[in-house]
Design a protein around this motif. Structure first.
Motif, PDB file in Angstrom:
ATOM      1  N   GLN A 532      -2.912 -13.763  37.399  1.00 20.95           N
ATOM      2  CA  GLN A 532      -2.476 -14.497  38.863  1.00 20.95           C
ATOM      3  C   GLN A 532      -1.062 -13.366  38.976  1.00 20.95           C
ATOM      4  N   VAL A 533      -0.833 -13.358  40.408  1.00 19.50           N
ATOM      5  CA  VAL A 533       0.125 -12.511  41.031  1.00 19.50           C
ATOM      6  C   VAL A 533       0.989 -13.387  41.944  1.00 19.50           C
ATOM      7  N   ALA A 534       2.218 -13.555  42.052  1.00 19.56           N
ATOM      8  CA  ALA A 534       2.807 -14.108  42.926  1.00 19.56           C
ATOM      9  C   ALA A 534       3.796 -13.049  43.792  1.00 19.56           C
ATOM     10  N   VAL A 535       3.969 -13.338  45.220  1.00 22.97           N
ATOM     11  CA  VAL A 535       4.692 -12.237  46.018  1.00 22.97           C
ATOM     12  C   VAL A 535       5.553 -13.186  46.760  1.00 22.97           C
ATOM     13  N   LEU A 536       6.893 -12.839  46.667  1.00 23.55           N
ATOM     14  CA  LEU A 536       7.956 -13.657  47.296  1.00 23.55           C
ATOM     15  C   LEU A 536       9.040 -12.596  48.030  1.00 23.55           C
ATOM     16  N   GLY A 537       9.208 -13.241  49.215  1.00 21.17           N
ATOM     17  CA  GLY A 537      10.385 -12.317  49.824  1.00 21.17           C
ATOM     18  C   GLY A 537      10.383 -12.594  51.600  1.00 21.17           C
TER      19      GLY A 537
END
Length: 746
Positions: A532-537
């Motif tokens: 799993q990967v999360a992208v925040l910004g």
């Protein structure tokens, strides 16, 4: 028809005519104020100071508050126009709508129309079709005096230092003025009509009018203070927010009988105090000071002091009263209209330099002087739109003009008429020619895979090497772009770029600004993935997503996005572009960090724009703002790191230039290239230190956009790098897939 009916209908017709001319019952004519018989040298000086300040601010970004010159114009206009209406009522017992708007049309329309036509024609000659057509739309709105609402609705930020700027953006102030004068004369007439019906004295009627105007002015100012906080970008162009400035001038006109009693010894004190305050406002006011309310209050009150000091007697402010300022005051309207198109259009053809600045000033002055003497002044003094005046003048002269001369030009000398007609014909032919012959934008053809092979030939998403060959291929293409002497056929085309088009594309799927309602739907990658990967910004993270999704999906990751436009991953309080409060950003970040910590992902990717520094709610200096953002970034990394195996921060691309702004029919690729700056490098160094100190990994991406000397092209191969000055195009982001995969060690 009976004679009684005829009398009744004749009476009704007379009543209708009376209403159209805005009559009030006849009363003895008052003795005109001395203000009616002289041109105020101090007001001409104010006009000169105002227009020079505006021009220098637009051309040099100095003085910093030069834009308050427009506020000076508003006060002066409110004073002069209201005084004109009051004197007409005192003299005749009525105010003629037809006469008032005829005078406004003769004063405003001819030169305004000429500048619009010339600007559109020059735009088709200089810019690519898409931008020229956008300017044409701006011209239509400006022609109907609604440019201020147009620029407000499309989200124009008057104080923005990057992006494309319309050469007609300054027409917003004409819209504000003319909208004000669509309402203000009616209020005057209504109050005078009530005063006449109730047999109030003239002083009583003016007192009621002053009370109403004061209430409206205070209400407009209060609304402006609120709007300047909640939505400053919109407030800047709003007529309701700006009305208080014209109202101050109108109050001065109503108070002329009182101002004429100011002792002679006090007048120089008021005048010099006002001039000093105005100079201070020009040099000290900033766009971040709650503009236009209360930020414009200093300039408005200072202008009011100068006007009051010279009403009914000399103010002895000799700096404002001299032949040069008097003449520049005469041509100030033409100067204001011409200067901005000259700056934008000439700047698009010739790089800004000392020579360009001098050329802009000389060309602005030359065009203004010519148009004032050949068009503006002759038509203003003519009887255009005034049939009765033409007939009276014809009877006085005993001459009959040839029928072949159009009525509207009957009082314009033939040489002037020839110049005007020639200018209009040339402009129309130029517009028609360039609109017909300009190449149409090519249809976008690039798909994600095609962009990869265009930018990085031989590199594929499944490359198993370390990424070095891909980086070498990209570096070669970057070098080639920097030395190119002509633009390739870019794909996507320049006409299809721009922030608005990028935002529409990013928002089309509904997966740009992630909320609890869209979180699950906006996941991508294998449903049964074990990683799993999360992208925040913020929006820069959104711009990275095409390349990230392709690289991560290929590596077997399930991608969870928590992006939100203008909301950085760094734990700082920001405002929206334009200055409006943005409380939902902090709420979103808190929610997103909570979801990420619950997810316990294998990888978290953070990405922000370095422009966040300009939107900090604390409004700190560059250095202090950079430190605040770095500290906020460290806070976010520390909050996420315990629940994630890896936290990686992607550095933002160096800020470039919008291709729509720099690509013209005369531009070279080098005109669109930019270099990294020491400020940007300092921000990156601070971010790196904060991320690594908090336990994260800082991934520098500058080598994907610039050569080893820090020079960065606007396109690589045939692919534009950015959709505007900052956001990556979908095609370029996708082309970086193999580099992202290698750098993230997927």
């Amino acid at each position: 028809m009976s004679s009684r009916q005829t009398v009744r209908e004749g009476s009704a017709g007379a009543t209708r005519l009376k209403a159209l001319t805005m009559q009030t019952p006849d009363r003895p004519a008052r003795k005109p104020s001395p203000e009616a018989h002289r041109q105020r040298a101090d007001i001409q000086g104010l006009r000169t100071l105002a227009v020079v300040a505006v021009i220098l601010n637009h051309l040099l970004a100095w003085p910093s508050g030069g834009f308050v010159g427009v506020d000076v114009f508003f006060v002066v206009s409110g004073f002069l126009i209201t005084g004109l209406l009051l004197r007409e009522h005192d003299r005749t017992g009525r105010i003629s709508f037809a006469g008032f708007y005829r005078r406004r049309a003769r004063r405003i329309l001819p030169i305004a129309t000429l500048v619009l036509v010339a600007t559109v024609a020059a735009s088709f000659a200089i810019f690519l079709p898409a931008r020229a057509r956008t300017i044409s739309v701006d011209a239509i709105w400006s022609f109907v005096f609604a440019g201020n609402w147009h620029f407000a609705l499309v989200g124009t930020d008057y104080f923005a230092s990057d992006g494309t700027t319309s050469p007609l953006q300054h027409y917003w102030s004409l819209g504000v003025e003319e909208q004000f004068y669509l309402v203000w004369p009616w209020i005057l007439v209504l109050v005078f009509a009530v005063a006449a019906k109730r047999r109030w004295s003239g002083r009583h009627g003016r007192g009621v009018l002053a009370a109403i105007l004061l209430a409206l002015t205070v209400a407009s100012f209060a609304w402006g203070v609120a709007q300047s906080v909640s939505d400053p970008g919109f407030a800047y162009f709003s007529t309701g927010v700006r009305a208080w400035e014209l109202g101050v001038g109108a109050l001065l006109a109503l108070g002329v009988p009182l101002l004429e009693r100011i002792p002679g010894a006090l007048r120089p004190v008021l005048g010099w105090l006002g001039l000093s305050g105005l100079v201070a406002a020009v040099f000290a006011t900033s766009g971040s000071s709650g503009f236009p309310a209360p930020g414009a209050a200093g300039a408005v009150l200072a202008t009011a002091f100068v006007v009051a000091a010279g009403t009914g007697g000399p103010s002895h402010v000799v700096v404002l009263a001299n032949p040069v300022s008097s003449y520049l005051g005469d041509v100030s309207y033409s100067l204001y209209l011409w200067h901005f198109p000259v700056i934008i259009l000439l700047g698009a053809v010739v790089p800004m330099s000392g020579f360009t600045i001098a050329a802009c000033l000389l060309l602005t002055l030359g065009l203004s002087v010519a148009s004032y003497h050949l068009i503006e002044d002759p038509i203003r003094k003519s009887t255009w739109l005034d049939r009765r005046a033409r007939e009276a003048r014809r009877l006085e002269s005993g001459a009959r003009r040839p029928r072949r001369v159009p009525v509207i030009f009957q009082d314009v000398d033939r040489p002037d008429l020839a110049v005007m007609a020639g200018a209009v014909v040339v402009a129309i032919v130029a517009v028609a020619y360039f609109a017909q012959t300009a190449p149409r934008p090519a249809e976008p053809q690039a798909q994600a895979a095609e962009s990869v092979t265009t930018v990085l030939p031989g590199a594929t998403p499944s490359s198993s090497d370390t990424g070095s060959p891909a980086e070498q291929a990209l570096s070669a293409r970057i070098s080639a772009a920097l030395t190119a002497t002509s633009f390739p056929e870019l794909d996507p085309s320049v006409d299809s770029l721009g922030t608005s088009n990028w935002v529409k594309a990013a928002a089309a799927s509904g997966c740009a600004d992630i909320t609890p309602a869209t979180e699950e739907r906006c996941q991508s990658g294998p449903v049964l993935a074990t990683k799993q990967v999360a992208v925040l910004g913020d929006s820069f993270a959104i711009a990275w997503l095409p390349g990230l999704r392709a690289a991560l999906a290929e590596a077997g990751y399930r991608v969870h996005t928590y992006t939100y436009g203008q909301c950085p991953a760094a734990s700082v309080t920001v405002r929206k572009e334009g200055g409006a409060p943005f409380p939902e950003c902090a709420s979103h970040r808190t929610w997103a960090i909570g979801r990420i910590t619950a997810l316990k992902p294998d990888l978290v990717i953070l990405a922000d724009s370095s422009d966040t520094i300009d939107r900090l709610a604390t409004k700190k200096s560059q250095a202090d703002g950079s430190a605040e953002i770095a500290a906020g970034l460290g806070t976010t990394v520390r909050a996420i790191a315990p629940s994630a195996k890896r936290v990686v921060y992607l550095s933002d691309p160096p800020v470039g230039v919008a291709l729509q702004q720099c690509v013209t029919r005369f531009a070279k690729p080098s005109d669109c290239a930019r270099s990294t700056t020491s400020t940007w490098e300092a921000i990156q160094a601070a971010d790196r230190q904060a991320v690594e100190a908090a336990g994260g990994t800082y991934l520098s991406t500058v080598r994907w956009f610039c050569d080893t000397r820090g020079r960065c092209p606007a396109f690589v191969g045939t692919t534009p790098v950015r959709a505007d000055a900052g956001h990556l195009t979908v095609q370029y982001s996708t082309a970086l897939e193999p580099l992202l995969a290698a750098a993230l060690k997927l």
